[in-house]
Design a protein around this motif. Structure first.
Motif, PDB file in Angstrom:
ATOM      1  N   UNK A  57      71.788 105.270  97.421  1.00 39.35           N
ATOM      2  CA  UNK A  57      71.607 104.555  98.674  1.00 39.35           C
ATOM      3  C   UNK A  57      70.351 105.028  99.383  1.00 39.35           C
ATOM      4  N   UNK A  58      69.733 104.086 100.125  1.00 37.57           N
ATOM      5  CA  UNK A  58      68.581 104.462 100.930  1.00 37.57           C
ATOM      6  C   UNK A  58      68.492 103.549 102.121  1.00 37.57           C
ATOM      7  N   UNK A  59      67.853 104.042 103.170  1.00 42.98           N
ATOM      8  CA  UNK A  59      67.583 103.250 104.362  1.00 42.98           C
ATOM      9  C   UNK A  59      66.081 103.222 104.563  1.00 42.98           C
ATOM     10  N   UNK A  60      65.515 102.016 104.702  1.00 46.24           N
ATOM     11  CA  UNK A  60      64.058 101.918 104.833  1.00 46.24           C
ATOM     12  C   UNK A  60      63.550 102.614 106.082  1.00 46.24           C
ATOM     13  N   UNK A  61      64.339 102.599 107.157  1.00 45.90           N
ATOM     14  CA  UNK A  61      63.879 103.239 108.380  1.00 45.90           C
ATOM     15  C   UNK A  61      63.850 104.747 108.229  1.00 45.90           C
ATOM     16  N   UNK A  62      64.493 105.284 107.170  1.00 43.44           N
ATOM     17  CA  UNK A  62      64.513 106.723 106.946  1.00 43.44           C
ATOM     18  C   UNK A  62      63.689 107.113 105.724  1.00 43.44           C
ATOM     19  N   UNK A  63      63.016 106.166 105.128  1.00 46.23           N
ATOM     20  CA  UNK A  63      62.279 106.434 103.894  1.00 46.23           C
ATOM     21  C   UNK A  63      60.789 106.473 104.169  1.00 46.23           C
ATOM     22  N   UNK A  64      60.009 106.493 103.086  1.00 44.12           N
ATOM     23  CA  UNK A  64      58.557 106.504 103.207  1.00 44.12           C
ATOM     24  C   UNK A  64      57.955 105.102 103.196  1.00 44.12           C
ATOM     25  N   UNK A  65      58.786 104.075 103.385  1.00 48.23           N
ATOM     26  CA  UNK A  65      58.266 102.706 103.345  1.00 48.23           C
ATOM     27  C   UNK A  65      57.143 102.516 104.370  1.00 48.23           C
ATOM     28  N   UNK A  66      57.388 102.896 105.611  1.00 49.34           N
ATOM     29  CA  UNK A  66      56.359 102.702 106.637  1.00 49.34           C
ATOM     30  C   UNK A  66      55.123 103.548 106.364  1.00 49.34           C
ATOM     31  N   UNK A  67      55.308 104.717 105.751  1.00 48.16           N
ATOM     32  CA  UNK A  67      54.158 105.550 105.381  1.00 48.16           C
ATOM     33  C   UNK A  67      53.294 104.836 104.349  1.00 48.16           C
ATOM     34  N   UNK A  68      53.917 104.235 103.337  1.00 51.82           N
ATOM     35  CA  UNK A  68      53.146 103.503 102.331  1.00 51.82           C
ATOM     36  C   UNK A  68      52.365 102.371 102.984  1.00 51.82           C
ATOM     37  N   UNK A  69      52.964 101.725 103.941  1.00 50.83           N
ATOM     38  CA  UNK A  69      52.256 100.633 104.621  1.00 50.83           C
ATOM     39  C   UNK A  69      51.047 101.168 105.391  1.00 50.83           C
ATOM     40  N   UNK A  70      51.219 102.298 106.050  1.00 50.70           N
ATOM     41  CA  UNK A  70      50.094 102.878 106.790  1.00 50.70           C
ATOM     42  C   UNK A  70      48.982 103.293 105.844  1.00 50.70           C
ATOM     43  N   UNK A  71      49.338 103.821 104.668  1.00 48.89           N
ATOM     44  CA  UNK A  71      48.318 104.205 103.691  1.00 48.89           C
ATOM     45  C   UNK A  71      47.527 102.987 103.227  1.00 48.89           C
ATOM     46  N   UNK A  72      48.212 101.865 103.025  1.00 44.22           N
ATOM     47  CA  UNK A  72      47.504 100.640 102.643  1.00 44.22           C
ATOM     48  C   UNK A  72      46.573 100.178 103.754  1.00 44.22           C
ATOM     49  N   UNK A  73      47.044 100.271 104.997  1.00 40.09           N
ATOM     50  CA  UNK A  73      46.209  99.856 106.126  1.00 40.09           C
ATOM     51  C   UNK A  73      44.973 100.736 106.242  1.00 40.09           C
ATOM     52  N   UNK A  74      45.123 102.019 105.949  1.00 43.17           N
ATOM     53  CA  UNK A  74      43.964 102.922 105.961  1.00 43.17           C
ATOM     54  C   UNK A  74      42.949 102.488 104.912  1.00 43.17           C
ATOM     55  N   UNK A  75      43.427 102.141 103.729  1.00 46.75           N
ATOM     56  CA  UNK A  75      42.531 101.673 102.680  1.00 46.75           C
ATOM     57  C   UNK A  75      41.862 100.360 103.023  1.00 46.75           C
ATOM     58  N   UNK A  76      42.611  99.459 103.643  1.00 46.42           N
ATOM     59  CA  UNK A  76      42.047  98.166 104.046  1.00 46.42           C
ATOM     60  C   UNK A  76      40.878  98.368 104.995  1.00 46.42           C
TER      61      UNK A  76
END
Length: 393
Positions: free
Chosen positions: A218-237
């Motif tokens: 089980x996992x919860x997105x609000x407790x995972x690294x999902x938002x971190x991955x999104x921020x990393x993509x935004x940094x690259x963009x």
């Protein structure tokens, strides 16, 4: 699927109604499984999901006091909300998803009259099959109908996405809500997430079928690294934007352009995230062509490459999903397999010959339990239609 009479009886018991007659209305929105195109949606790229026959039902009864009472067959108790005072409360748990939809309608100056709503669903919780989007879409579809509004399904998908982004706090892209709203039985849907351009892709798999395997991690997105991955993509963009003339988003960057721009991305983790996204877009387009041509061998290979990229470059698989992937690949008759959804637990989807399904389940269960101590759960993946009102008793 529960019968409507069963839902009617459950509703009466939960909310203390007698015979509620014709005032009850019934709605359904499916979950989804993404065949390929993972972590590309929030960067304007391509995804290839299908709507499932699993999903969420909502039984709706009108009130006149601008109060919502929400109940679920999966959780004890009821959550009561004033239509004018919709706020996020962690204690409300699952009910924050429909509450986010209520707030979006409030922001559009829709004066909601109040309802009792019972939710019933058969999507495995926290498995990466978009139970949250299913709840949001069944709520949005129901309110659109019972309030006699005229929002299109695509407008409702955008509304539901905003509810998850801005109210629940998960920065998901549009794919989950779009697949739940716009799914079509017998087809996947190729979606370009920035423009909302889409087309249906027939699923003609011959002697093969799609099997979903739940890792039961089980996992919860609000407790995972999902938002971190999104921020990393935004940094690259932000870096790539300055290197490519006419840059729109990562979904429009070709492999040739990426070869030019990638040398300017100096943070290794950020470079790996973008490397995955750009190649995954290419795989998604190639997979679509393979399916349309009936070339399921190539499609299976693209699935494998997708998982390897999500494991090595985007780093969102984890030991459980990797174990399922490795065990599935050992099964004769499995053409392709990959994690599906955000990762960090959840499910894989595999392309398996019909005659090999029993062996697939047995071998994957044995190998996976040996590696993780967990028992997987298997689901036959049938495509269904999107969010809708259900008629009849």
């Amino acid at each position: 699927m529960p019968g409507l009479d069963t839902l009617r009886q459950t509703f009466a018991k939960v909310f203390g109604y007698g015979d509620s007659g014709e005032e009850l209305r019934f709605f359904f929105a499916p979950g989804r499984v993404n065949l390929i195109g993972e972590h590309t949606d929030f960067t304007g790229g391509y995804v290839l999901p299908l709507a499932l026959t699993y999903g969420t039902w909502a039984v709706v009864h009108p009130r006149r006091d601008r109060t919502f009472r929400l109940a679920s067959t999966s959780f004890a108790g009821k959550v009561e909300i004033d239509a004018d005072k919709v706020v996020y409360r962690q204690a409300d748990g699952w009910a924050n998803y429909p509450k986010g939809v209520f707030r979006e309608f409030n922001r559009f100056k829709v004066r909601l009259s109040g309802y009792d709503i019972l939710y019933d669903g058969n999507i495995p919780k926290a498995a990466g099959l978009s139970s949250s989007a299913s709840i949001e879409m069944v709520t949005a579809t129901a309110l659109n109908q019972v309030e006699s509004l005229d929002y299109s399904l695509i407008e409702l998908t955008k509304l539901a996405q905003r509810a998850e982004n801005q109210f629940v706090g998960v920065n998901c892209g549009i794919m989950d809500q779009f697949a739940s709203g716009m799914g079509q039985a017998g087809n996947a849907v190729l979606l370009k997430c920035d423009t909302m351009e889409y087309r249906y892709v027939p699923l003609s798999l011959g002697d093969y079928q799609l099997i979903i395997t739940n890792s039961n991690k089980q996992r919860s997105l609000t407790e995972s690294n999902y938002n971190l991955r999104r921020r990393e993509c935004e940094e690259g963009v932000n870096i790539v934007r300055n290197q490519l003339a006419g840059f729109v988003n990562l979904g429009n960057v070709s492999l040739a352009q990426w070869q030019v721009a990638k040398k300017y991305v100096t943070v290794p983790e950020v470079k790996k995230r973008l490397d995955h996204v750009i190649h995954e877009n290419e795989r998604t387009l190639a997979s679509t062509l393979a399916l349309e041509a009936g070339n399921i061998q190539d499609f299976g290979q693209y699935m494998i490459e997708s998982h390897e990229s999500l494991r090595d470059l985007f780093e969102v698989t984890g030991p459980e999903l990797d174990a399922l992937f490795e065990e599935a690949r050992r099964v004769e008759g499995c053409l392709g397999t990959r994690m599906t959804g955000a990762g960090f637990g959840g499910c894989t989807v595999s392309l398996v010959h019909t005659e090999a399904v029993s062996d697939f389940k047995a071998q994957v269960t044995r190998g996976y339990k040996g590696k993780t101590g967990l028992n997987p759960t298997f689901y036959h993946c049938n495509s269904g239609d999107g969010a809708r009102e259900l008629k009849g008793r």
